[in-house]
Design a protein around this motif. Structure first.
Motif, PDB file in Angstrom:
ATOM      1  N   GLU A 127      47.965  37.184  13.481  1.00 48.32           N
ATOM      2  CA  GLU A 127      49.095  37.521  12.397  1.00 48.32           C
ATOM      3  C   GLU A 127      48.435  38.806  11.912  1.00 48.32           C
ATOM      4  OE1 GLU A 127      51.506  35.046   9.175  1.00 48.32           O
ATOM      5  OE2 GLU A 127      49.546  34.318   9.858  1.00 48.32           O
ATOM      6  N   PRO A 128      49.326  39.442  11.536  1.00 46.06           N
ATOM      7  CA  PRO A 128      48.965  40.984  11.078  1.00 46.06           C
ATOM      8  C   PRO A 128      48.747  40.839   9.520  1.00 46.06           C
ATOM      9  CG  PRO A 128      51.158  41.113  11.351  1.00 46.06           C
ATOM     10  CD  PRO A 128      50.642  39.834  11.939  1.00 46.06           C
ATOM     11  N   SER A 129      48.009  41.833   8.836  1.00 46.46           N
ATOM     12  CA  SER A 129      47.795  41.794   7.338  1.00 46.46           C
ATOM     13  C   SER A 129      49.278  42.039   6.842  1.00 46.46           C
ATOM     14  CB  SER A 129      46.849  42.858   7.045  1.00 46.46           C
ATOM     15  OG  SER A 129      47.427  44.367   7.122  1.00 46.46           O
ATOM     16  N   THR A 130      49.382  41.620   5.380  1.00 40.17           N
ATOM     17  CA  THR A 130      50.629  42.079   4.621  1.00 40.17           C
ATOM     18  C   THR A 130      50.271  43.418   4.063  1.00 40.17           C
ATOM     19  OG1 THR A 130      50.837  39.625   4.116  1.00 40.17           O
ATOM     20  CG2 THR A 130      51.472  41.270   2.363  1.00 40.17           C
ATOM     21  N   ILE A 131      51.422  44.258   4.208  1.00 34.55           N
ATOM     22  CA  ILE A 131      51.312  45.640   3.735  1.00 34.55           C
ATOM     23  C   ILE A 131      52.010  45.750   2.359  1.00 34.55           C
ATOM     24  CG2 ILE A 131      51.888  47.940   4.181  1.00 34.55           C
ATOM     25  CD1 ILE A 131      51.930  47.364   7.221  1.00 34.55           C
ATOM     26  N   VAL A 132      51.252  46.122   1.392  1.00 32.41           N
ATOM     27  CA  VAL A 132      51.887  46.253   0.058  1.00 32.41           C
ATOM     28  C   VAL A 132      51.567  48.098  -0.201  1.00 32.41           C
ATOM     29  CG1 VAL A 132      51.368  45.517  -2.174  1.00 32.41           C
ATOM     30  CG2 VAL A 132      50.701  43.990  -0.631  1.00 32.41           C
ATOM     31  N   LYS A 133      52.852  48.421  -0.474  1.00 34.51           N
ATOM     32  CA  LYS A 133      52.983  49.963  -1.011  1.00 34.51           C
ATOM     33  C   LYS A 133      52.502  50.003  -2.437  1.00 34.51           C
ATOM     34  CE  LYS A 133      55.813  53.755  -0.189  1.00 34.51           C
ATOM     35  NZ  LYS A 133      54.895  54.583   0.647  1.00 34.51           N
ATOM     36  N   CYS A 134      51.537  50.801  -2.634  1.00 33.93           N
ATOM     37  CA  CYS A 134      51.378  50.998  -4.281  1.00 33.93           C
ATOM     38  C   CYS A 134      51.429  52.282  -4.439  1.00 33.93           C
ATOM     39  CB  CYS A 134      49.902  50.166  -4.617  1.00 33.93           C
ATOM     40  SG  CYS A 134      49.787  48.469  -4.436  1.00 33.93           S
ATOM     41  N   THR A 135      52.326  53.090  -4.407  1.00 33.18           N
ATOM     42  CA  THR A 135      52.325  54.438  -4.253  1.00 33.18           C
ATOM     43  C   THR A 135      53.275  54.682  -5.439  1.00 33.18           C
ATOM     44  OG1 THR A 135      53.830  54.944  -2.656  1.00 33.18           O
ATOM     45  CG2 THR A 135      51.369  55.438  -2.323  1.00 33.18           C
ATOM     46  N   ASP A 136      54.511  53.803  -5.847  1.00 36.01           N
ATOM     47  CA  ASP A 136      55.378  53.811  -6.756  1.00 36.01           C
ATOM     48  C   ASP A 136      54.927  53.010  -7.992  1.00 36.01           C
ATOM     49  OD1 ASP A 136      56.841  55.227  -5.161  1.00 36.01           O
ATOM     50  OD2 ASP A 136      57.739  53.569  -3.891  1.00 36.01           O
ATOM     51  N   VAL A 137      56.029  52.778  -9.037  1.00 39.61           N
ATOM     52  CA  VAL A 137      55.623  52.095 -10.134  1.00 39.61           C
ATOM     53  C   VAL A 137      55.228  50.562 -10.031  1.00 39.61           C
ATOM     54  CG1 VAL A 137      56.745  51.463 -12.450  1.00 39.61           C
ATOM     55  CG2 VAL A 137      57.367  53.737 -11.481  1.00 39.61           C
ATOM     56  N   GLU A 138      56.004  50.066  -9.063  1.00 38.40           N
ATOM     57  CA  GLU A 138      55.975  48.528  -8.642  1.00 38.40           C
ATOM     58  C   GLU A 138      55.480  48.362  -7.509  1.00 38.40           C
ATOM     59  OE1 GLU A 138      55.932  45.849 -10.740  1.00 38.40           O
ATOM     60  OE2 GLU A 138      56.572  47.043 -12.507  1.00 38.40           O
ATOM     61  N   PRO A 139      54.588  47.651  -7.351  1.00 29.71           N
ATOM     62  CA  PRO A 139      53.984  47.368  -5.892  1.00 29.71           C
ATOM     63  C   PRO A 139      55.408  46.573  -4.865  1.00 29.71           C
ATOM     64  CG  PRO A 139      52.430  46.283  -7.454  1.00 29.71           C
ATOM     65  CD  PRO A 139      53.672  46.864  -8.074  1.00 29.71           C
ATOM     66  N   GLU A 140      55.037  47.337  -3.718  1.00 31.40           N
ATOM     67  CA  GLU A 140      56.297  46.679  -2.631  1.00 31.40           C
ATOM     68  C   GLU A 140      55.663  46.104  -1.549  1.00 31.40           C
ATOM     69  OE1 GLU A 140      59.924  48.576  -0.278  1.00 31.40           O
ATOM     70  OE2 GLU A 140      58.788  49.893  -1.560  1.00 31.40           O
ATOM     71  N   ILE A 141      55.884  44.927  -1.144  1.00 35.71           N
ATOM     72  CA  ILE A 141      55.551  44.354  -0.014  1.00 35.71           C
ATOM     73  C   ILE A 141      56.638  44.945   1.208  1.00 35.71           C
ATOM     74  CG2 ILE A 141      55.406  42.345   1.585  1.00 35.71           C
ATOM     75  CD1 ILE A 141      54.570  40.924  -1.130  1.00 35.71           C
ATOM     76  N   VAL A 142      55.875  45.697   2.147  1.00 43.03           N
ATOM     77  CA  VAL A 142      56.599  46.393   3.138  1.00 43.03           C
ATOM     78  C   VAL A 142      56.689  45.550   4.341  1.00 43.03           C
ATOM     79  CG1 VAL A 142      56.837  48.527   2.199  1.00 43.03           C
ATOM     80  CG2 VAL A 142      54.940  47.955   3.667  1.00 43.03           C
TER      81      VAL A 142
END
Length: 204
Positions: free
Chosen positions: A179-194
């Motif tokens: 199972e791969p890692s969960t990717i969390v994008k933190c470059t915007d105001v709110e973190p987003e799970i991509v």
């Protein structure tokens, strides 16, 4: 070549062998808290380019990721504000990749994209290697074809059979996951799970 390592009490000579390979620009395969991965010294551009060729990755189009030993080393290579720092502190080490804006400490190949994936796996073997290396480890999943069985990538002996010729060392850290890692994008105001993977993000 296959090298058996353990969660703790490893032979210092074995660990030093891994560090020497990375410092010489070599490639290794190692366990994480998700899948086995392929990596190199994260500040050595030629080694990174070698991995990009193996994976057929274009660094201008794909984010590259690094493993850091701890939160303070993360802030050397990525821009971390207070809220993201707290989120990472709450969830790391763990099966996450946090996408952050990179700093100029990273090689030029990373700066093509301005963003970098940050991993701090809950795996003592690769974290100890990162600590001893005193540098980030560029990391990516093992290459595989869509029709292939993923299970073969969990067994280090089978991994060595398949990839031993294209890397300098395969670390046997026991049976891995798929199972791969969960990717969390933190470059915007709110973190987003991509990408939802193994990790379930705990908000603060």
């Amino acid at each position: 070549m296959l090298l058996k390592l353990y969660d703790k009490n490893n032979n210092q000579q074995d660990l030093q062998r891994v560090i020497d390979i990375l410092n010489d620009g070599g490639l290794i395969i190692y366990p994480t808290d998700t899948t086995y991965a392929i990596g190199c010294h994260g500040l050595k551009e030629r080694a990174i380019e070698r991995i990009c060729r193996i994976k057929d990755i274009d660094p201008r189009k794909n984010n590259l990721s690094i493993i850091c030993y701890d939160l303070s080393s993360i802030s050397e290579y990525a821009k971390v504000n207070n809220s993201v720092f707290k989120l990472m502190k709450h969830n790391l080490p763990g099966p996450f990749t946090f996408i952050l804006n990179g700093t100029n400490r990273l090689p030029k190949i990373f700066r093509n994209r301005k963003e970098v994936g940050i991993r701090m796996p809950n795996n003592n073997i690769i974290r100890e290697i990162a600590r001893l290396l005193d540098a980030p480890i560029m990391t990516t999943t093992l290459p595989y074809e869509e029709h292939e069985e993923l299970e073969y990538m969990t067994d280090p002996e089978l991994v060595d059979e398949k990839f031993g010729d294209i890397v300098d060392l395969v670390i046997d850290g026991g049976i891995g996951g798929i199972e791969p890692s969960t990717i969390v994008k933190c470059t915007d105001v709110e973190p987003e799970i991509v990408r939802q993977g193994k990790g379930w993000l705990e908000e603060i």
